[in-house]
Design a protein around this motif. Sequence first.
Motif, PDB file in Angstrom:
ATOM      1  N   LEU A 179      32.636  41.544  37.834  1.00 34.51           N
ATOM      2  CA  LEU A 179      33.370  42.314  36.831  1.00 34.51           C
ATOM      3  C   LEU A 179      32.875  42.016  35.422  1.00 34.51           C
ATOM      4  O   LEU A 179      32.834  42.906  34.564  1.00 34.51           O
ATOM      5  CB  LEU A 179      34.869  42.017  36.953  1.00 34.51           C
ATOM      6  CG  LEU A 179      35.526  42.463  38.254  1.00 34.51           C
ATOM      7  CD1 LEU A 179      36.992  42.053  38.271  1.00 34.51           C
ATOM      8  CD2 LEU A 179      35.392  43.963  38.455  1.00 34.51           C
ATOM      9  N   ASP A 180      32.476  40.778  35.179  1.00 32.65           N
ATOM     10  CA  ASP A 180      31.902  40.441  33.866  1.00 32.65           C
ATOM     11  C   ASP A 180      30.690  41.307  33.551  1.00 32.65           C
ATOM     12  O   ASP A 180      30.500  41.745  32.411  1.00 32.65           O
ATOM     13  CB  ASP A 180      31.481  38.964  33.836  1.00 32.65           C
ATOM     14  CG  ASP A 180      32.653  38.008  33.690  1.00 32.65           C
ATOM     15  OD1 ASP A 180      33.767  38.469  33.351  1.00 32.65           O
ATOM     16  OD2 ASP A 180      32.454  36.801  33.920  1.00 32.65           O
ATOM     17  N   LEU A 181      29.867  41.557  34.561  1.00 32.99           N
ATOM     18  CA  LEU A 181      28.649  42.339  34.351  1.00 32.99           C
ATOM     19  C   LEU A 181      28.933  43.806  34.063  1.00 32.99           C
ATOM     20  O   LEU A 181      28.068  44.522  33.552  1.00 32.99           O
ATOM     21  CB  LEU A 181      27.732  42.205  35.570  1.00 32.99           C
ATOM     22  CG  LEU A 181      27.080  40.824  35.728  1.00 32.99           C
ATOM     23  CD1 LEU A 181      26.431  40.680  37.090  1.00 32.99           C
ATOM     24  CD2 LEU A 181      26.043  40.595  34.624  1.00 32.99           C
ATOM     25  N   PHE A 182      30.154  44.244  34.388  1.00 32.34           N
ATOM     26  CA  PHE A 182      30.557  45.622  34.078  1.00 32.34           C
ATOM     27  C   PHE A 182      31.578  45.668  32.940  1.00 32.34           C
ATOM     28  O   PHE A 182      32.202  46.689  32.707  1.00 32.34           O
ATOM     29  CB  PHE A 182      31.112  46.306  35.333  1.00 32.34           C
ATOM     30  CG  PHE A 182      30.048  46.648  36.336  1.00 32.34           C
ATOM     31  CD1 PHE A 182      29.444  47.899  36.342  1.00 32.34           C
ATOM     32  CD2 PHE A 182      29.626  45.703  37.267  1.00 32.34           C
ATOM     33  CE1 PHE A 182      28.452  48.206  37.259  1.00 32.34           C
ATOM     34  CE2 PHE A 182      28.624  45.996  38.194  1.00 32.34           C
ATOM     35  CZ  PHE A 182      28.038  47.259  38.181  1.00 32.34           C
ATOM     36  N   GLU A 183      31.729  44.526  32.271  1.00 28.06           N
ATOM     37  CA  GLU A 183      32.618  44.402  31.116  1.00 28.06           C
ATOM     38  C   GLU A 183      34.051  44.823  31.450  1.00 28.06           C
ATOM     39  O   GLU A 183      34.729  45.488  30.666  1.00 28.06           O
ATOM     40  CB  GLU A 183      32.080  45.195  29.926  1.00 28.06           C
ATOM     41  CG  GLU A 183      30.719  44.712  29.469  1.00 28.06           C
ATOM     42  CD  GLU A 183      30.185  45.474  28.262  1.00 28.06           C
ATOM     43  OE1 GLU A 183      30.880  46.371  27.756  1.00 28.06           O
ATOM     44  OE2 GLU A 183      29.066  45.152  27.827  1.00 28.06           O
ATOM     45  N   VAL A 184      34.490  44.430  32.641  1.00 21.90           N
ATOM     46  CA  VAL A 184      35.861  44.688  33.076  1.00 21.90           C
ATOM     47  C   VAL A 184      36.668  43.403  32.889  1.00 21.90           C
ATOM     48  O   VAL A 184      36.349  42.377  33.507  1.00 21.90           O
ATOM     49  CB  VAL A 184      35.913  45.127  34.558  1.00 21.90           C
ATOM     50  CG1 VAL A 184      37.356  45.258  35.024  1.00 21.90           C
ATOM     51  CG2 VAL A 184      35.156  46.432  34.754  1.00 21.90           C
ATOM     52  N   PRO A 185      37.693  43.417  32.046  1.00 21.04           N
ATOM     53  CA  PRO A 185      38.498  42.205  31.812  1.00 21.04           C
ATOM     54  C   PRO A 185      39.203  41.751  33.087  1.00 21.04           C
ATOM     55  O   PRO A 185      39.652  42.575  33.888  1.00 21.04           O
ATOM     56  CB  PRO A 185      39.509  42.652  30.746  1.00 21.04           C
ATOM     57  CG  PRO A 185      38.932  43.885  30.137  1.00 21.04           C
ATOM     58  CD  PRO A 185      38.151  44.554  31.234  1.00 21.04           C
ATOM     59  N   HIS A 186      39.320  40.451  33.249  1.00 22.14           N
ATOM     60  CA  HIS A 186      39.999  39.908  34.428  1.00 22.14           C
ATOM     61  C   HIS A 186      40.388  38.459  34.157  1.00 22.14           C
ATOM     62  O   HIS A 186      39.947  37.859  33.177  1.00 22.14           O
ATOM     63  CB  HIS A 186      39.066  39.971  35.654  1.00 22.14           C
ATOM     64  CG  HIS A 186      37.893  39.044  35.541  1.00 22.14           C
ATOM     65  ND1 HIS A 186      37.935  37.737  35.960  1.00 22.14           N
ATOM     66  CD2 HIS A 186      36.662  39.241  35.015  1.00 22.14           C
ATOM     67  CE1 HIS A 186      36.766  37.166  35.711  1.00 22.14           C
ATOM     68  NE2 HIS A 186      35.973  38.043  35.143  1.00 22.14           N
ATOM     69  N   ALA A 187      41.197  37.934  35.045  1.00 17.97           N
ATOM     70  CA  ALA A 187      41.578  36.520  34.988  1.00 17.97           C
ATOM     71  C   ALA A 187      41.496  35.932  36.395  1.00 17.97           C
ATOM     72  O   ALA A 187      42.382  35.198  36.827  1.00 17.97           O
ATOM     73  CB  ALA A 187      42.976  36.365  34.407  1.00 17.97           C
ATOM     74  N   LEU A 188      40.438  36.259  37.091  1.00 24.58           N
ATOM     75  CA  LEU A 188      40.304  35.843  38.487  1.00 24.58           C
ATOM     76  C   LEU A 188      39.923  34.386  38.648  1.00 24.58           C
ATOM     77  O   LEU A 188      40.229  33.764  39.671  1.00 24.58           O
ATOM     78  CB  LEU A 188      39.258  36.716  39.192  1.00 24.58           C
ATOM     79  CG  LEU A 188      39.645  38.172  39.430  1.00 24.58           C
ATOM     80  CD1 LEU A 188      38.501  38.910  40.125  1.00 24.58           C
ATOM     81  CD2 LEU A 188      40.916  38.272  40.261  1.00 24.58           C
ATOM     82  N   ALA A 189      39.234  33.842  37.682  1.00 31.80           N
ATOM     83  CA  ALA A 189      38.773  32.459  37.793  1.00 31.80           C
ATOM     84  C   ALA A 189      38.706  31.850  36.395  1.00 31.80           C
ATOM     85  O   ALA A 189      38.467  32.570  35.419  1.00 31.80           O
ATOM     86  CB  ALA A 189      37.393  32.409  38.461  1.00 31.80           C
ATOM     87  N   PRO A 190      38.929  30.551  36.303  1.00 27.58           N
ATOM     88  CA  PRO A 190      38.852  29.906  34.984  1.00 27.58           C
ATOM     89  C   PRO A 190      37.437  29.964  34.429  1.00 27.58           C
ATOM     90  O   PRO A 190      36.453  29.939  35.180  1.00 27.58           O
ATOM     91  CB  PRO A 190      39.289  28.463  35.266  1.00 27.58           C
ATOM     92  CG  PRO A 190      39.061  28.259  36.731  1.00 27.58           C
ATOM     93  CD  PRO A 190      39.268  29.590  37.372  1.00 27.58           C
ATOM     94  N   ARG A 191      37.342  30.058  33.115  1.00 27.40           N
ATOM     95  CA  ARG A 191      36.041  30.054  32.449  1.00 27.40           C
ATOM     96  C   ARG A 191      35.545  28.615  32.302  1.00 27.40           C
ATOM     97  O   ARG A 191      36.318  27.691  32.108  1.00 27.40           O
ATOM     98  CB  ARG A 191      36.149  30.698  31.054  1.00 27.40           C
ATOM     99  CG  ARG A 191      36.655  32.133  31.075  1.00 27.40           C
ATOM    100  CD  ARG A 191      35.591  33.070  31.565  1.00 27.40           C
ATOM    101  NE  ARG A 191      36.062  34.455  31.583  1.00 27.40           N
ATOM    102  CZ  ARG A 191      35.320  35.473  31.994  1.00 27.40           C
ATOM    103  NH1 ARG A 191      34.089  35.271  32.435  1.00 27.40           N
ATOM    104  NH2 ARG A 191      35.812  36.703  31.990  1.00 27.40           N
ATOM    105  N   TRP A 192      34.236  28.464  32.382  1.00 27.02           N
ATOM    106  CA  TRP A 192      33.638  27.146  32.208  1.00 27.02           C
ATOM    107  C   TRP A 192      33.838  26.689  30.768  1.00 27.02           C
ATOM    108  O   TRP A 192      33.505  27.396  29.816  1.00 27.02           O
ATOM    109  CB  TRP A 192      32.157  27.217  32.557  1.00 27.02           C
ATOM    110  CG  TRP A 192      31.416  25.925  32.357  1.00 27.02           C
ATOM    111  CD1 TRP A 192      30.488  25.644  31.407  1.00 27.02           C
ATOM    112  CD2 TRP A 192      31.534  24.752  33.163  1.00 27.02           C
ATOM    113  NE1 TRP A 192      30.020  24.362  31.559  1.00 27.02           N
ATOM    114  CE2 TRP A 192      30.646  23.782  32.637  1.00 27.02           C
ATOM    115  CE3 TRP A 192      32.304  24.417  34.282  1.00 27.02           C
ATOM    116  CZ2 TRP A 192      30.507  22.504  33.175  1.00 27.02           C
ATOM    117  CZ3 TRP A 192      32.167  23.146  34.810  1.00 27.02           C
ATOM    118  CH2 TRP A 192      31.278  22.218  34.269  1.00 27.02           C
TER     119      TRP A 192
END
Length: 199
Positions: A179-192
């Motif tokens: 989803l990041d690669l398609f610029e779709v916002p999400h909260a599926l996993a914590p960011r590093w």
Amino acid sequence: MSVAAQDRPQRLIVAITGASGAIYGVRLLQVLHELPGIETHLMISEAGALNLHHELGMKRKDAEALAHQVHNVRDVGAAIASGSFQSDGMIVAPCSMKTLAGVAHGLSDNLITRAADVVLKERRRLLLMVRETPFNLAHLRNMTAVTEMGGIIFPPVPGFYQRPQSIEQMVDHSIGRVLDLFEVPHALAPRWQGLKQRD
């Protein structure tokens, strides 16, 4: 999303093919289904439908219910087979080696490979969640060919640095990266947040 695309939903084409990993396609559809302003166009190959049943106990219609529009893989006259159909890209999750080969060689022998061909020729984003191991030389050369054409080869390799506690967390990590690669916002996993000292 481009200025010209702001008057319509963000359209994403999704295909589920016969590689192991049907859970990736289903989870992607589940997430996109819940997001406003996104329109999904789904195709499921015959082998993909078999894997839905074998791996998840799902019927084809259950997965299709998660999409806004469903297309028959044999319908090469569908709207998504034309470059005039405005989409924001395509995700094949999972992507079999057969589908990879069809895309790499521009076969367009069904709607999945035709839609992928259209996405590439229109310079839109194509992402293939390839599922096979180990790779033979044909697989590697086909992945190189797709990459040279502008596609993204995305094997769903789990990241263990977040210490996942379940298969679902590992799947969400991969889907979040997609989803990041398609610029779709999400909260599926914590960011590093950088390497931190652990006790």
